[in-house]
Write a protein that holds these residues in place. Structure first.
Motif, short mmCIF file in Angstrom:
data_model
loop_
_atom_site.label_atom_id
_atom_site.label_comp_id
_atom_site.label_asym_id
_atom_site.label_seq_id
_atom_site.Cartn_x
_atom_site.Cartn_y
_atom_site.Cartn_z
N LEU A 109 -7.63 4.08 -13.56
CA LEU A 109 -7.43 5.45 -13.23
C LEU A 109 -7.39 5.71 -12.13
O LEU A 109 -8.35 5.41 -11.00
CB LEU A 109 -8.07 6.39 -13.83
CG LEU A 109 -7.92 6.10 -15.20
CD1 LEU A 109 -9.06 5.98 -15.81
CD2 LEU A 109 -7.44 7.58 -16.22
N HIS A 110 -5.95 6.09 -11.28
CA HIS A 110 -6.19 6.53 -10.02
C HIS A 110 -5.28 7.95 -9.48
O HIS A 110 -4.45 8.10 -10.58
CB HIS A 110 -5.61 5.07 -8.83
CG HIS A 110 -4.40 5.46 -9.10
ND1 HIS A 110 -3.59 3.85 -10.06
CD2 HIS A 110 -3.45 5.90 -8.15
CE1 HIS A 110 -2.33 3.81 -9.96
NE2 HIS A 110 -2.20 4.62 -9.05
N ASN A 111 -6.11 8.91 -8.56
CA ASN A 111 -5.12 10.15 -8.11
C ASN A 111 -4.58 9.43 -7.14
O ASN A 111 -3.55 9.02 -7.00
CB ASN A 111 -6.73 11.12 -7.59
CG ASN A 111 -5.53 12.26 -7.10
OD1 ASN A 111 -5.11 12.56 -6.59
ND2 ASN A 111 -6.35 13.19 -7.93
N VAL A 145 -4.10 6.05 -2.05
CA VAL A 145 -3.70 4.63 -1.63
C VAL A 145 -4.51 3.52 -2.27
O VAL A 145 -5.12 3.50 -2.27
CB VAL A 145 -4.26 4.69 -0.10
CG1 VAL A 145 -3.38 3.03 0.54
CG2 VAL A 145 -3.62 6.08 0.89
N HIS A 146 -2.94 2.64 -2.88
CA HIS A 146 -2.98 1.73 -3.78
C HIS A 146 -2.02 0.58 -3.01
O HIS A 146 -1.22 0.77 -2.70
CB HIS A 146 -3.08 1.98 -5.02
CG HIS A 146 -1.65 2.64 -5.69
ND1 HIS A 146 -1.32 4.03 -5.82
CD2 HIS A 146 -0.95 2.47 -6.19
CE1 HIS A 146 -0.64 4.44 -5.91
NE2 HIS A 146 -0.30 3.73 -7.10
N GLY A 147 -2.58 -0.52 -4.21
CA GLY A 147 -1.14 -1.09 -3.81
C GLY A 147 -1.89 -2.65 -4.70
O GLY A 147 -2.95 -2.59 -5.45
N TRP A 207 1.10 -1.16 -0.42
CA TRP A 207 -0.10 -0.25 0.42
C TRP A 207 1.00 1.40 0.45
O TRP A 207 1.80 1.63 0.78
CB TRP A 207 -0.43 -0.13 1.29
CG TRP A 207 -1.88 -1.20 1.02
CD1 TRP A 207 -1.65 -2.07 2.04
CD2 TRP A 207 -3.12 -1.03 0.57
NE1 TRP A 207 -2.90 -3.22 1.09
CE2 TRP A 207 -3.53 -2.38 0.82
CE3 TRP A 207 -3.68 -0.43 -0.32
CZ2 TRP A 207 -4.48 -2.97 0.30
CZ3 TRP A 207 -4.84 -1.33 -1.76
CH2 TRP A 207 -5.03 -1.86 -1.24
N HIS A 208 0.32 1.90 -0.85
CA HIS A 208 1.30 3.66 -0.61
C HIS A 208 0.72 4.14 -1.91
O HIS A 208 -0.62 4.51 -2.13
CB HIS A 208 2.60 2.90 -1.40
CG HIS A 208 2.46 2.47 -3.37
ND1 HIS A 208 2.29 1.41 -3.49
CD2 HIS A 208 2.67 3.50 -4.29
CE1 HIS A 208 2.58 1.13 -4.79
NE2 HIS A 208 2.11 2.45 -5.69
N GLN A 209 0.94 5.79 -1.78
CA GLN A 209 0.70 6.87 -2.62
C GLN A 209 1.73 7.15 -3.91
O GLN A 209 3.25 7.20 -3.49
CB GLN A 209 0.03 7.95 -1.59
CG GLN A 209 -0.37 7.71 -1.04
CD GLN A 209 -0.86 8.93 0.04
OE1 GLN A 209 -0.01 8.35 1.17
NE2 GLN A 209 -2.26 9.26 0.41
N ASP A 210 1.20 7.77 -4.33
CA ASP A 210 2.33 7.69 -5.94
C ASP A 210 3.06 9.66 -5.71
O ASP A 210 4.10 9.71 -5.93
CB ASP A 210 1.91 7.92 -7.59
CG ASP A 210 1.29 6.51 -7.83
OD1 ASP A 210 2.25 5.33 -7.14
OD2 ASP A 210 1.02 6.25 -8.85
N ALA A 211 1.93 9.98 -5.05
CA ALA A 211 2.27 11.98 -4.46
C ALA A 211 3.80 11.80 -4.02
O ALA A 211 4.43 12.62 -4.09
CB ALA A 211 0.91 12.41 -3.60
FE LIG Z 1 1.87 3.50 -7.00
#
Ligand SMILES: [Fe+2]
Ligand SMILES: O=C(O)CCC(=O)C(=O)O
Length: 298
Positions: free
Chosen positions: A211-213, A217-219, A130-134
């Motif tokens: 598509l994700h902002n 949070v994604h993984g 789990w992480h954010q790209d920001a």
């Molecule tokens: Fe990512």
């Protein structure tokens, strides 16, 4: 661009409902968006890259290899900046309807940040925690997203992209450990504040888009199936969202407009941001990093 500014422009490809849902939840799945002709062109280009990787024995700035990769049995984790290796990947962003769809979510002026092709090879392909790209590439405002293109069908046991609805409107989480080392994922304690039990896993037939902002949070889990999961990821932003840290995924298309024109004024939102390490001296891919491998070449 704020969501309100973006939504004030008429939609080109998506419905207004789809756009509103993206801004509300921080993600969108568009099933079977791609025409077969594009799918075939992209698949052929991916096959060529896999062929090329057979002679590569160590991860480098283009090919990130899973342990166990050989000429006879290639196991790729990632190709960095595939657009620079084969123009088909770039043409896809600029010439297909994808560019118009991106304008629906980022506003009429859209620019390119980076791209990668994440394979998640059959039977094992690495998990992404789990992480954010920001925190990897902070910008002056959050009109930044990653679009994933599934080149083949992706079901639940192939490690589909998982997203936590609404997490884009919470906080930017620390991606360093307690000793100050960059881990590239959210730590256990902080994860208790994330509704991962409400995660949505974005499966879909070949040609579907995720598509994700970049604050969402994604993984994704390992690939337990017999079929690979090549996912082409492109990061784009509104023209007025300016990156201000070093971009380790070098590309000749950096900050190039795919729709509209460059911004005259940058738009800033006031929220605090985590600063990534200074990668100008070398970069370790998210996979090698999260799996704690050393990869000085990348
Ligand atoms: Fe990512
Ligand atoms: O390949 C995946 O499932 C996700 C990868 C990802 O989130 C990233 O590379 O930032």
């Amino acid at each position: 661009m704020t969501p309100e500014d973006i939504l004030s422009h008429p939609p080109r490809v998506l419905t207004q409902k789809q756009r509103e849902s993206y801004f509300e939840t921080g993600y969108l799945l568009v099933e079977k968006f791609l025409e077969d002709a594009w799918l075939e062109r992209l698949r052929a280009s991916v096959d060529k890259l896999v062929e090329r990787s057979r002679t590569v024995t160590q991860s480098d700035s283009v090919f990130d290899l899973e342990p166990g990769h050989t000429a006879d049995d290639p196991r790729l984790r990632r190709v960095s900046s595939p657009n620079d290796e084969d123009v088909t990947f770039w043409n896809y962003v600029v010439e297909s309807r994808l560019g118009d769809l991106l304008a629906d979510l980022l506003g009429p002026d859209v620019k390119f940040h980076q791209s990668k092709l994440n394979f998640k090879w059959a039977k094992g392909g690495t998990e992404v925690k789990w992480h954010q790209d920001a925190p990897f590439f902070p910008h002056t405002n959050p009109a930044v997203l990653t679009v994933g293109t599934y080149l083949y069908d992706c079901g639940m046991d192939q490690g589909p992209l998982g997203v936590v609805p609404g997490s884009h409107e919470t906080e930017i989480f620390d991606h360093y450990d307690s000793e100050g080392n960059w881990t590239g994922h959210i730590g256990e304690e902080d994860l208790k504040r994330v509704a991962t039990n409400k995660a949505e896993y974005l499966c879909g037939p070949a040609g579907s888009l995720t598509l994700h902002n970049y604050r969402t949070v994604h993984g994704s889990e390992p690939n337990r199936s017999d079929a690979g999961r090549p996912l082409l990821l492109n990061v784009l932003s509104a023209a007025d969202a300016m990156p201000y840290t070093y971009n380790p995924l070098k590309t000749k298309y950096y900050q190039q407009c795919v729709r509209g024109k460059p911004a005259k004024w940058a738009h800033h939102d006031g929220r605090p941001h985590l600063i990534p390490p200074d990668w100008s001296g070398g970069y370790t891919s998210i996979f090698a990093l999260q799996q704690k491998e050393k990869n000085d070449a990348a």
